[in-house]
Every structure is written in C-alpha cells, then in structure tokens.
Design a protein around this motif. Structure first.
Motif, PDB file in Angstrom:
ATOM      1  N   LEU A   1      -3.631  -9.159   0.200  1.00 50.97           N
ATOM      2  CA  LEU A   1      -4.425 -10.446   0.423  1.00 50.97           C
ATOM      3  C   LEU A   1      -3.956 -11.795   1.250  1.00 50.97           C
ATOM      4  O   LEU A   1      -4.592 -11.993   2.086  1.00 50.97           O
ATOM      5  CB  LEU A   1      -4.568 -10.935  -0.853  1.00 50.97           C
ATOM      6  N   ALA A   2      -2.588 -11.429   1.344  1.00 48.26           N
ATOM      7  CA  ALA A   2      -1.670 -12.391   1.920  1.00 48.26           C
ATOM      8  C   ALA A   2      -1.433 -12.198   3.388  1.00 48.26           C
ATOM      9  O   ALA A   2      -1.095 -13.187   4.285  1.00 48.26           O
ATOM     10  CB  ALA A   2      -0.487 -12.863   1.422  1.00 48.26           C
ATOM     11  N   GLU A   3      -2.077 -10.989   3.692  1.00 46.45           N
ATOM     12  CA  GLU A   3      -1.565 -10.433   5.192  1.00 46.45           C
ATOM     13  C   GLU A   3       0.226 -10.531   5.480  1.00 46.45           C
ATOM     14  O   GLU A   3       0.222 -10.525   6.701  1.00 46.45           O
ATOM     15  CB  GLU A   3      -2.243 -11.267   6.226  1.00 46.45           C
ATOM     16  N   GLU A   4       0.529 -10.032   4.418  1.00 50.99           N
ATOM     17  CA  GLU A   4       2.197  -9.965   4.749  1.00 50.99           C
ATOM     18  C   GLU A   4       2.339  -8.446   4.851  1.00 50.99           C
ATOM     19  O   GLU A   4       1.669  -7.603   4.404  1.00 50.99           O
ATOM     20  CB  GLU A   4       2.791 -10.615   3.376  1.00 50.99           C
ATOM     21  N   PRO A   5       3.575  -8.271   5.570  1.00 54.90           N
ATOM     22  CA  PRO A   5       3.923  -6.702   5.345  1.00 54.90           C
ATOM     23  C   PRO A   5       3.945  -6.131   3.874  1.00 54.90           C
ATOM     24  O   PRO A   5       4.773  -6.530   3.190  1.00 54.90           O
ATOM     25  CB  PRO A   5       5.457  -6.820   6.064  1.00 54.90           C
ATOM     26  N   ASN A   6       3.278  -4.950   4.037  1.00 55.60           N
ATOM     27  CA  ASN A   6       3.285  -4.257   2.438  1.00 55.60           C
ATOM     28  C   ASN A   6       4.378  -3.803   2.152  1.00 55.60           C
ATOM     29  O   ASN A   6       5.268  -3.370   2.667  1.00 55.60           O
ATOM     30  CB  ASN A   6       2.133  -3.213   2.641  1.00 55.60           C
ATOM     31  N   LEU A   7       5.025  -4.274   0.843  1.00 58.38           N
ATOM     32  CA  LEU A   7       6.274  -3.873   0.389  1.00 58.38           C
ATOM     33  C   LEU A   7       6.580  -2.485   0.221  1.00 58.38           C
ATOM     34  O   LEU A   7       7.516  -1.994   0.445  1.00 58.38           O
ATOM     35  CB  LEU A   7       6.380  -4.452  -1.018  1.00 58.38           C
ATOM     36  N   LEU A   8       5.455  -1.591   0.135  1.00 56.57           N
ATOM     37  CA  LEU A   8       5.554  -0.143   0.210  1.00 56.57           C
ATOM     38  C   LEU A   8       5.944   0.537   1.516  1.00 56.57           C
ATOM     39  O   LEU A   8       6.588   1.408   1.989  1.00 56.57           O
ATOM     40  CB  LEU A   8       4.271   0.653  -0.446  1.00 56.57           C
ATOM     41  N   LEU A   9       5.718  -0.440   2.544  1.00 61.52           N
ATOM     42  CA  LEU A   9       5.970   0.079   3.970  1.00 61.52           C
ATOM     43  C   LEU A   9       7.068  -0.467   4.551  1.00 61.52           C
ATOM     44  O   LEU A   9       7.305  -0.341   5.641  1.00 61.52           O
ATOM     45  CB  LEU A   9       4.810  -0.433   4.740  1.00 61.52           C
ATOM     46  N   ARG A  10       8.033  -1.283   3.735  1.00 62.37           N
ATOM     47  CA  ARG A  10       9.138  -1.696   4.120  1.00 62.37           C
ATOM     48  C   ARG A  10      10.288  -0.693   3.718  1.00 62.37           C
ATOM     49  O   ARG A  10      10.153  -0.085   2.770  1.00 62.37           O
ATOM     50  CB  ARG A  10       9.576  -3.140   3.636  1.00 62.37           C
ATOM     51  N   ARG A  11      11.348  -0.721   4.758  1.00 60.65           N
ATOM     52  CA  ARG A  11      12.593  -0.056   4.492  1.00 60.65           C
ATOM     53  C   ARG A  11      13.585  -0.483   3.565  1.00 60.65           C
ATOM     54  O   ARG A  11      14.375   0.193   3.001  1.00 60.65           O
ATOM     55  CB  ARG A  11      13.000   0.452   5.780  1.00 60.65           C
ATOM     56  N   GLU A  12      13.431  -1.803   3.455  1.00 60.26           N
ATOM     57  CA  GLU A  12      14.424  -2.692   2.422  1.00 60.26           C
ATOM     58  C   GLU A  12      14.220  -1.945   0.984  1.00 60.26           C
ATOM     59  O   GLU A  12      13.180  -1.286   0.633  1.00 60.26           O
ATOM     60  CB  GLU A  12      14.215  -3.838   2.451  1.00 60.26           C
TER      61      GLU A  12
END
Length: 209
Positions: free
Chosen positions: A139-150
């Motif tokens: 909704l916030a158009e932020e990088p999705n946490l599932l797609l982050r390598r962190e």
C-alpha cells in the motif's frame, strides 16, 4: 480465562499496537491524511493475525473484540500527533522489529493452543508476522519485505522455531520459552539492521548478455 490465555491476550494487543504504529509511520512517509494513517495502521496491525485465524479455523480475533482496531487507530493518532520528527522513519524499522519478534511468538503460541502441529504452528507464527507488513509495504509502495535479502522472515522463523521447540520438546513454560523466542527473533533482526546482515543470494541466475 487461564493464565496463558490472559498472557496471549495482552501480548496480542501489544503486538497489534506496535504493528499499527509501523503502518501509520509508513503513511507518514508518504505524507497521507489522517484517514489513511488509520487505515494503514489497522490493516498492518490485524492483517497477519486475520490470515492466521482463517487458516487454522479460529474465530478471527478482532471481529468480536473491536478494541484491537481501536488500538491501531490510537497508534495512528499518536504518530500523527508527533508531527515531523527526524527519527520517526528509523523508528519504523525498530518498531517493526519489536512487533515481528512479539508476533512470531504470539502467532505460534495461539496455533499450538489450538492443537495445531508444531511445524504448522511455526509457519503460522511467521505468517502472522509477515502478512501485515507485506500489505503495508504494498500500500505504501515500499520495497516488499519478502523481496528484500536482509534478514527479516528468517528472524521470525528462528524465533517461532525456538518457542515451539522449547514448549513442545522440552515442555518449558510459556514465559521462558516466549522470552527465548522473542530474544532470538529480535536479536537476529537487530543485527541485520545494525550490521547489514543478509542471506546470500542465488548464484545460478541468468548471466547478463
């Protein structure tokens, strides 16, 4: 209501409030209005728990207890009232880490209390943690946490597994097992935030032309 149910009840409220605050902070990042603040807070706060309850066949926790949504709205108002603060977007990451660590334990514990298999209960703990944040980021158009390598989902997975293992294999009481699970999840996430820890990416992708 027995002691365990009471504990889960209050921990659930606390985790929902923290995740609700992260939703409101995400809305603040995009400079949305107060209504959107409330919507982001509510959907983030109750989203993961809603999915968990639907999957394990439990009554959706906030339907008969509107206090959960009210807590999210209160968190949204609190973030709005703070106004412009330079630290608030960094606070989003740390609040999210706290909520993640608490929710992975609460979600696993609720599933176990309904006699769900321990492995599935761990999955429910991770879903409880991740789903609200996924909705928030979309909704916030932020990088999705599932797609982050962190390290994020990994931290929730380890926290849920520690809690489930200590309670089912070693028959530890809720509080010591819960604290251990929380500390594991939060510690891993904190190290990821502070030291940039991440999992290695897949090395076998297509080479650039």
């Amino acid at each position: 209501m027995d002691a365990l149910s009471t504990t889960l009840f209050w921990l659930d409220y606390a985790a929902v409030a923290v995740f609700g605050a992260t939703g409101a902070l995400a809305a603040a990042h995009r400079k949305h209005d107060i209504i959107t603040f409330g919507f982001f807070a509510a959907i983030t706060g109750v989203g993961g728990g809603t999915l968990r309850d639907l999957l394990i066949g439990a009554p959706v926790f906030w339907i008969q207890r509107p206090g959960y949504v009210m807590v999210c709205l209160a968190a949204a108002v609190a973030v709005w009232m703070l106004g412009k603060r330079g630290w608030r977007f960094r606070a989003l990451l740390w609040l999210d880490a706290l909520g993640m660590a608490a929710y992975c334990v609460v979600g696993t514990a609720k599933a176990l209390s309904l006699h769900v298999h321990p492995f599935t209960a761990i999955v429910m703990g991770v879903l409880t943690t991740a789903f609200g944040g996924v909705i928030r980021d979309v909704l916030a158009e932020e990088p999705n946490l599932l797609l982050r390598r962190e390290i994020y989902i990994t931290a929730a997975l380890f926290g849920a597994a520690v809690f489930a293992g200590l309670t089912t294999l070693f028959h530890l009481d809720f509080w010591p097992a819960g604290i251990a699970g929380f500390a594991t999840a939060f510690g891993l996430r904190a190290c990821a935030l502070k030291f940039g820890w991440s999992l290695p990416g897949f090395a076998g992708g297509e080479e650039e032309a």
